[in-house]
Write a protein that holds these residues in place. Sequence first.
Motif, short mmCIF file in Angstrom:
data_model
loop_
_atom_site.label_atom_id
_atom_site.label_comp_id
_atom_site.label_asym_id
_atom_site.label_seq_id
_atom_site.Cartn_x
_atom_site.Cartn_y
_atom_site.Cartn_z
N UNK A 1 -2.91 8.03 -14.29
CA UNK A 1 -1.61 8.02 -13.62
C UNK A 1 -1.74 7.99 -12.10
N UNK A 2 -2.73 8.71 -11.58
CA UNK A 2 -2.92 8.74 -10.13
C UNK A 2 -3.28 7.36 -9.60
N UNK A 3 -4.07 6.62 -10.36
CA UNK A 3 -4.48 5.29 -9.93
C UNK A 3 -3.29 4.33 -9.94
N UNK A 4 -2.46 4.45 -10.97
CA UNK A 4 -1.27 3.60 -11.03
C UNK A 4 -0.35 3.91 -9.86
N UNK A 5 -0.15 5.19 -9.60
CA UNK A 5 0.72 5.60 -8.50
C UNK A 5 0.17 5.10 -7.17
N UNK A 6 -1.13 5.23 -6.98
CA UNK A 6 -1.76 4.77 -5.75
C UNK A 6 -1.63 3.26 -5.59
N UNK A 7 -1.86 2.52 -6.67
CA UNK A 7 -1.75 1.06 -6.62
C UNK A 7 -0.32 0.63 -6.30
N UNK A 8 0.65 1.28 -6.91
CA UNK A 8 2.04 0.93 -6.64
C UNK A 8 2.42 1.24 -5.20
N UNK A 9 1.91 2.34 -4.66
CA UNK A 9 2.17 2.65 -3.25
C UNK A 9 1.58 1.57 -2.35
N UNK A 10 0.37 1.13 -2.69
CA UNK A 10 -0.25 0.06 -1.92
C UNK A 10 0.59 -1.22 -2.00
N UNK A 11 1.09 -1.54 -3.18
CA UNK A 11 1.93 -2.74 -3.34
C UNK A 11 3.18 -2.63 -2.48
N UNK A 12 3.80 -1.46 -2.46
CA UNK A 12 5.02 -1.28 -1.66
C UNK A 12 4.72 -1.41 -0.17
N UNK B 1 -10.03 -1.54 -3.13
CA UNK B 1 -9.80 -0.32 -3.92
C UNK B 1 -9.79 -0.62 -5.41
N UNK B 2 -9.18 -1.73 -5.78
CA UNK B 2 -9.11 -2.11 -7.20
C UNK B 2 -10.51 -2.42 -7.73
N UNK B 3 -11.29 -3.14 -6.95
CA UNK B 3 -12.67 -3.45 -7.36
C UNK B 3 -13.49 -2.17 -7.51
N UNK C 1 4.70 -8.64 -10.57
CA UNK C 1 4.86 -7.19 -10.77
C UNK C 1 4.65 -6.78 -12.23
N UNK C 2 5.29 -7.46 -13.14
CA UNK C 2 5.13 -7.12 -14.55
C UNK C 2 3.70 -7.31 -15.03
N UNK C 3 3.04 -8.35 -14.53
CA UNK C 3 1.64 -8.57 -14.90
C UNK C 3 0.74 -7.43 -14.41
N UNK C 4 1.05 -6.91 -13.24
CA UNK C 4 0.27 -5.79 -12.69
C UNK C 4 0.45 -4.57 -13.58
N UNK C 5 1.67 -4.30 -13.97
CA UNK C 5 1.95 -3.14 -14.83
C UNK C 5 1.26 -3.30 -16.18
N UNK C 6 1.33 -4.48 -16.76
CA UNK C 6 0.68 -4.72 -18.05
C UNK C 6 -0.84 -4.55 -17.90
N UNK D 1 -1.94 -8.57 5.50
CA UNK D 1 -3.24 -9.11 5.09
C UNK D 1 -4.29 -7.99 5.00
N UNK D 2 -4.27 -7.10 5.99
CA UNK D 2 -5.21 -5.97 5.99
C UNK D 2 -4.96 -5.06 4.79
N UNK D 3 -3.70 -4.75 4.52
CA UNK D 3 -3.35 -3.89 3.39
C UNK D 3 -3.74 -4.53 2.06
N UNK D 4 -3.55 -5.84 1.95
CA UNK D 4 -3.92 -6.55 0.73
C UNK D 4 -5.43 -6.51 0.52
N UNK D 5 -6.19 -6.73 1.59
CA UNK D 5 -7.65 -6.68 1.48
C UNK D 5 -8.11 -5.29 1.05
N UNK D 6 -7.50 -4.25 1.61
CA UNK D 6 -7.84 -2.87 1.23
C UNK D 6 -7.49 -2.62 -0.24
N UNK D 7 -6.35 -3.13 -0.66
CA UNK D 7 -5.92 -2.94 -2.05
C UNK D 7 -6.90 -3.61 -3.01
N UNK D 8 -7.30 -4.81 -2.70
CA UNK D 8 -8.25 -5.52 -3.55
C UNK D 8 -9.57 -4.77 -3.61
#
Length: 85
Positions: free
Chosen positions: A25-36, A60-62, A11-16, A51-58
């Motif tokens: 800010x919107x991207x951080x908020x969106x990423x944190x929602x995906x993590x939750x 989105x990040x890319x 978690x801390x590494x993601x924030x850093x 697994x599906x949510x993680x794939x979508x998150x990756x």
Amino acid sequence: EYWIKVYFQIRDLIIISANIRSLAKESIKSAMQEHHQILDALCDRRYVEARKLLAEHILNTRRYDDMQLRRQRIKSMFSASEDSL
């Protein structure tokens, strides 16, 4: 319990990382929602959904990283052309 420990360890590494990459800010908020959502699915033992949510998150990040890289390239192209004037 394993996935909860993994989540808290990274978690801390993601924030850093988010701060270093200067995410909006919107991207951080969106990423944190995906993590939750991923964590909630794991806690509820909905592993297929997690697994599906993680794939979508990756993905989105890319996409976001690619967009930021394109913006950076365009910005440097314009600043280089201004220098030559």
